[in-house]
Design an enzyme around this catalytic site. Structure first.
Site, PDB file in Angstrom:
ATOM      1  N   ASP A  25       0.841  -1.202   0.000  1.00 53.49           N
ATOM      2  CA  ASP A  25       0.000   0.000   0.000  1.00 53.49           C
ATOM      3  C   ASP A  25       0.875   1.251   0.000  1.00 53.49           C
ATOM      4  O   ASP A  25       2.011   1.221   0.472  1.00 53.49           O
ATOM      5  CB  ASP A  25      -0.903  -0.042   1.248  1.00 53.49           C
ATOM      6  CG  ASP A  25      -2.047   0.951   1.162  1.00 53.49           C
ATOM      7  OD1 ASP A  25      -2.310   1.486   0.057  1.00 53.49           O
ATOM      8  OD2 ASP A  25      -2.670   1.203   2.201  1.00 53.49           O
ATOM      9  N   ARG A  29       0.267   7.691  -2.410  1.00 51.79           N
ATOM     10  CA  ARG A  29       0.785   8.712  -1.496  1.00 51.79           C
ATOM     11  C   ARG A  29       2.269   8.983  -1.734  1.00 51.79           C
ATOM     12  O   ARG A  29       2.723  10.122  -1.660  1.00 51.79           O
ATOM     13  CB  ARG A  29       0.548   8.278  -0.032  1.00 51.79           C
ATOM     14  CG  ARG A  29      -0.826   8.662   0.468  1.00 51.79           C
ATOM     15  CD  ARG A  29      -1.218   7.888   1.687  1.00 51.79           C
ATOM     16  NE  ARG A  29      -1.537   6.506   1.367  1.00 51.79           N
ATOM     17  CZ  ARG A  29      -1.792   5.584   2.277  1.00 51.79           C
ATOM     18  NH1 ARG A  29      -1.727   5.884   3.554  1.00 51.79           N
ATOM     19  NH2 ARG A  29      -2.105   4.366   1.900  1.00 51.79           N
ATOM     20  N   HIS A  42       2.848   3.536  -8.983  1.00 53.74           N
ATOM     21  CA  HIS A  42       2.704   2.100  -9.260  1.00 53.74           C
ATOM     22  C   HIS A  42       3.952   1.573  -9.983  1.00 53.74           C
ATOM     23  O   HIS A  42       4.389   0.457  -9.731  1.00 53.74           O
ATOM     24  CB  HIS A  42       1.447   1.840 -10.090  1.00 53.74           C
ATOM     25  CG  HIS A  42       0.181   2.187  -9.368  1.00 53.74           C
ATOM     26  ND1 HIS A  42      -0.054   1.785  -8.069  1.00 53.74           N
ATOM     27  CD2 HIS A  42      -0.911   2.913  -9.732  1.00 53.74           C
ATOM     28  CE1 HIS A  42      -1.236   2.247  -7.681  1.00 53.74           C
ATOM     29  NE2 HIS A  42      -1.763   2.940  -8.669  1.00 53.74           N
ATOM     30  N   SER A  70      -7.150  -5.775  -5.962  1.00 58.13           N
ATOM     31  CA  SER A  70      -8.282  -6.330  -5.215  1.00 58.13           C
ATOM     32  C   SER A  70      -9.562  -6.221  -6.038  1.00 58.13           C
ATOM     33  O   SER A  70      -9.626  -5.465  -7.018  1.00 58.13           O
ATOM     34  CB  SER A  70      -8.457  -5.581  -3.893  1.00 58.13           C
ATOM     35  OG  SER A  70      -9.029  -4.313  -4.133  1.00 58.13           O
ATOM     36  N   THR A  71     -10.596  -6.948  -5.606  1.00 64.53           N
ATOM     37  CA  THR A  71     -11.893  -6.863  -6.295  1.00 64.53           C
ATOM     38  C   THR A  71     -12.456  -5.438  -6.194  1.00 64.53           C
ATOM     39  O   THR A  71     -13.262  -5.035  -7.020  1.00 64.53           O
ATOM     40  CB  THR A  71     -12.908  -7.863  -5.678  1.00 64.53           C
ATOM     41  OG1 THR A  71     -12.852  -7.749  -4.253  1.00 64.53           O
ATOM     42  CG2 THR A  71     -12.588  -9.290  -6.061  1.00 64.53           C
ATOM     43  N   ARG A  76     -11.423   2.301  -9.133  1.00 64.80           N
ATOM     44  CA  ARG A  76     -10.480   3.406  -9.390  1.00 64.80           C
ATOM     45  C   ARG A  76     -10.693   3.969 -10.794  1.00 64.80           C
ATOM     46  O   ARG A  76     -11.275   3.301 -11.645  1.00 64.80           O
ATOM     47  CB  ARG A  76      -9.054   2.902  -9.242  1.00 64.80           C
ATOM     48  CG  ARG A  76      -8.768   2.522  -7.814  1.00 64.80           C
ATOM     49  CD  ARG A  76      -7.329   2.167  -7.621  1.00 64.80           C
ATOM     50  NE  ARG A  76      -7.127   1.882  -6.214  1.00 64.80           N
ATOM     51  CZ  ARG A  76      -5.993   2.063  -5.568  1.00 64.80           C
ATOM     52  NH1 ARG A  76      -4.931   2.514  -6.200  1.00 64.80           N
ATOM     53  NH2 ARG A  76      -5.894   1.785  -4.292  1.00 64.80           N
ATOM     54  N   LEU A 136      11.114 -20.437  -4.933  1.00 64.35           N
ATOM     55  CA  LEU A 136      10.059 -19.590  -4.352  1.00 64.35           C
ATOM     56  C   LEU A 136       8.781 -19.658  -5.182  1.00 64.35           C
ATOM     57  O   LEU A 136       8.833 -19.618  -6.415  1.00 64.35           O
ATOM     58  CB  LEU A 136      10.555 -18.128  -4.324  1.00 64.35           C
ATOM     59  CG  LEU A 136       9.515 -17.068  -3.937  1.00 64.35           C
ATOM     60  CD1 LEU A 136       9.253 -17.088  -2.435  1.00 64.35           C
ATOM     61  CD2 LEU A 136       9.965 -15.672  -4.369  1.00 64.35           C
ATOM     62  N   ARG A 199      -5.386  -2.172   8.711  1.00 60.85           N
ATOM     63  CA  ARG A 199      -6.554  -2.898   8.181  1.00 60.85           C
ATOM     64  C   ARG A 199      -6.101  -4.145   7.436  1.00 60.85           C
ATOM     65  O   ARG A 199      -4.997  -4.209   6.917  1.00 60.85           O
ATOM     66  CB  ARG A 199      -7.300  -2.020   7.170  1.00 60.85           C
ATOM     67  CG  ARG A 199      -8.143  -0.942   7.758  1.00 60.85           C
ATOM     68  CD  ARG A 199      -9.036  -0.343   6.677  1.00 60.85           C
ATOM     69  NE  ARG A 199      -8.267   0.341   5.651  1.00 60.85           N
ATOM     70  CZ  ARG A 199      -7.896   1.608   5.709  1.00 60.85           C
ATOM     71  NH1 ARG A 199      -8.217   2.339   6.753  1.00 60.85           N
ATOM     72  NH2 ARG A 199      -7.196   2.143   4.743  1.00 60.85           N
TER      73      ARG A 199
HETATM   74  C1  FPP Z   1      -1.574   0.264  -3.455  1.00 60.21           C
HETATM   75  O1  FPP Z   1      -1.224   1.617  -3.500  1.00 60.21           O
HETATM   76  C2  FPP Z   1      -1.203  -0.423  -4.682  1.00 60.21           C
HETATM   77  C3  FPP Z   1      -2.063  -1.033  -5.575  1.00 60.21           C
HETATM   78  C4  FPP Z   1      -3.516  -1.105  -5.361  1.00 60.21           C
HETATM   79  C5  FPP Z   1      -1.594  -1.644  -6.817  1.00 60.21           C
HETATM   80  C6  FPP Z   1      -0.347  -2.439  -6.682  1.00 60.21           C
HETATM   81  C7  FPP Z   1       0.120  -2.758  -8.015  1.00 60.21           C
HETATM   82  C8  FPP Z   1       1.405  -2.757  -8.416  1.00 60.21           C
HETATM   83  C9  FPP Z   1       2.558  -2.499  -7.534  1.00 60.21           C
HETATM   84  C10 FPP Z   1       1.684  -2.992  -9.864  1.00 60.21           C
HETATM   85  C11 FPP Z   1       1.392  -4.349 -10.444  1.00 60.21           C
HETATM   86  C12 FPP Z   1       1.828  -5.501  -9.633  1.00 60.21           C
HETATM   87  C13 FPP Z   1       2.777  -6.415  -9.956  1.00 60.21           C
HETATM   88  C14 FPP Z   1       2.858  -7.637  -9.130  1.00 60.21           C
HETATM   89  C15 FPP Z   1       3.726  -6.274 -11.055  1.00 60.21           C
HETATM   90  P1  FPP Z   1      -2.369   2.709  -3.529  1.00 60.21           P
HETATM   91  O2  FPP Z   1      -2.550   3.160  -4.925  1.00 60.21           O
HETATM   92  O3  FPP Z   1      -3.584   2.178  -2.862  1.00 60.21           O
HETATM   93  O4  FPP Z   1      -1.707   3.836  -2.665  1.00 60.21           O
HETATM   94  P2  FPP Z   1      -2.476   4.961  -1.823  1.00 60.21           P
HETATM   95  O5  FPP Z   1      -3.270   4.244  -0.759  1.00 60.21           O
HETATM   96  O6  FPP Z   1      -1.355   5.777  -1.256  1.00 60.21           O
HETATM   97  O7  FPP Z   1      -3.340   5.731  -2.778  1.00 60.21           O
END
Ligand code: FPP
Length: 246
Positions: A25, A29, A42, A70-71, A76, A136, A199
């Site tokens: 997460d 931010r 990302h 996530s579902t 977004r 792994l 959470r």
């Molecule tokens: C959470 O940060 C991150 C996500 C919901 C997406 C995670 C996805 C990746 C890292 C890219 C694809 C994955 C792989 C395995 C290559 P957020 O956007 O919720 O952050 P915030 O809470 O600060 O807004």
């Protein structure tokens, strides 16, 4: 913070958690803090995915489950969802060689059939090409929700009861676990969440019953090897009693 070498000395490699699960997460931010767009967050997040996968593989962790989508994440903005799917596809295409070189086996959990087909095709290809690896297990949670995992498991079990493959009296915790997406994997012993939120966010609800939870304020794009070592050291220092207070 202590350096990696010092932290490494504190880790008991004979007592590593077999399964580490991470709620990644804070990408948004992290980006905002730097005056960048969310997609850049990302992109930086994917860099850390590569780093953490390599490190878990080197350490000898058996399973690493990453909550990648996530579902709920479909809610977004469309451009952000498309960017995440595109980053995922690029990751799978570009990393396949390194995954194979390190004997990493890719698996995925979630309602995969509802994933956009270009991402699903790349995922299936990568899973097939790494299926014989014995290192792994990199398990990506995609279009994943803990409640839908349980509901889908119940549906499969009910179908097996209906078709006579199982009887009602056969149902117990061990049998039901085999109907979850994580069938065959050990339950996570260590659950890490970045960016400080306390959470569980619908992640592996059944499977984390006895997991030790470690939360760090660090945003995912800043999470690296030293943080993972800190989490493991903290996990090893805790007494795990599984509810037994004798
Ligand atoms: C959470 O940060 C991150 C996500 C919901 C997406 C995670 C996805 C990746 C890292 C890219 C694809 C994955 C792989 C395995 C290559 P957020 O956007 O919720 O952050 P915030 O809470 O600060 O807004």
């Amino acid at each position: 913070m202590e350096c990696e070498k010092e932290l490494m000395k504190k880790v008991d490699v004979s007592r590593l958690p077999a399964h580490v699960a991470i709620i990644m997460d804070g990408n948004g931010r992290w980006a905002k803090q730097k005056g960048l767009c969310r997609v850049e967050g990302h992109r930086a997040g994917v860099r850390q995915v590569k780093e953490v996968v390599r490190f878990c593989s080197d350490l000898g962790i058996q399973v690493l489950t990453l909550y990648a989508f996530s579902t709920e994440n479909w809610k977004r903005p469309k451009v952000e969802v498309m960017a995440i799917m595109s980053l995922l596809r690029t990751f799978l295409r570009k990393e396949i060689e390194e995954l194979n070189a390190n004997r990493v086996k890719l698996t995925a959990i979630g309602r995969l059939s509802e994933m956009p087909s270009p991402a699903l095709r790349e995922l299936e290809k990568c899973m097939a090409m790494t299926s014989q690896n014995d290192g792994l297990i990199l398990n990506l949670a995609l279009n994943y929700g803990g409640r839908s995992d349980i509901v889908d498991g119940i549906k499969r079990l009910a179908a097996d009861i209906q078709n006579g493959k199982r009887a009602l009296q056969d149902i117990n915790e061990e049998l039901f676990s085999r109907y979850l997406y994580t069938s065959g994997l050990p339950d996570p012993e260590l659950l890490i969440r970045t960016s400080g939120e306390m959470r569980v966010s619908n992640f592996l609800l059944w499977q984390i019953s006895y997991a030790e939870i470690w939360v760090t304020p660090v945003y995912w794009p800043d999470f690296g090897r030293t943080h993972l070592l800190e989490a493991i050291i903290d996990y090893q220092a805790r007494e795990r009693r599984f509810g037994d207070h004798k």
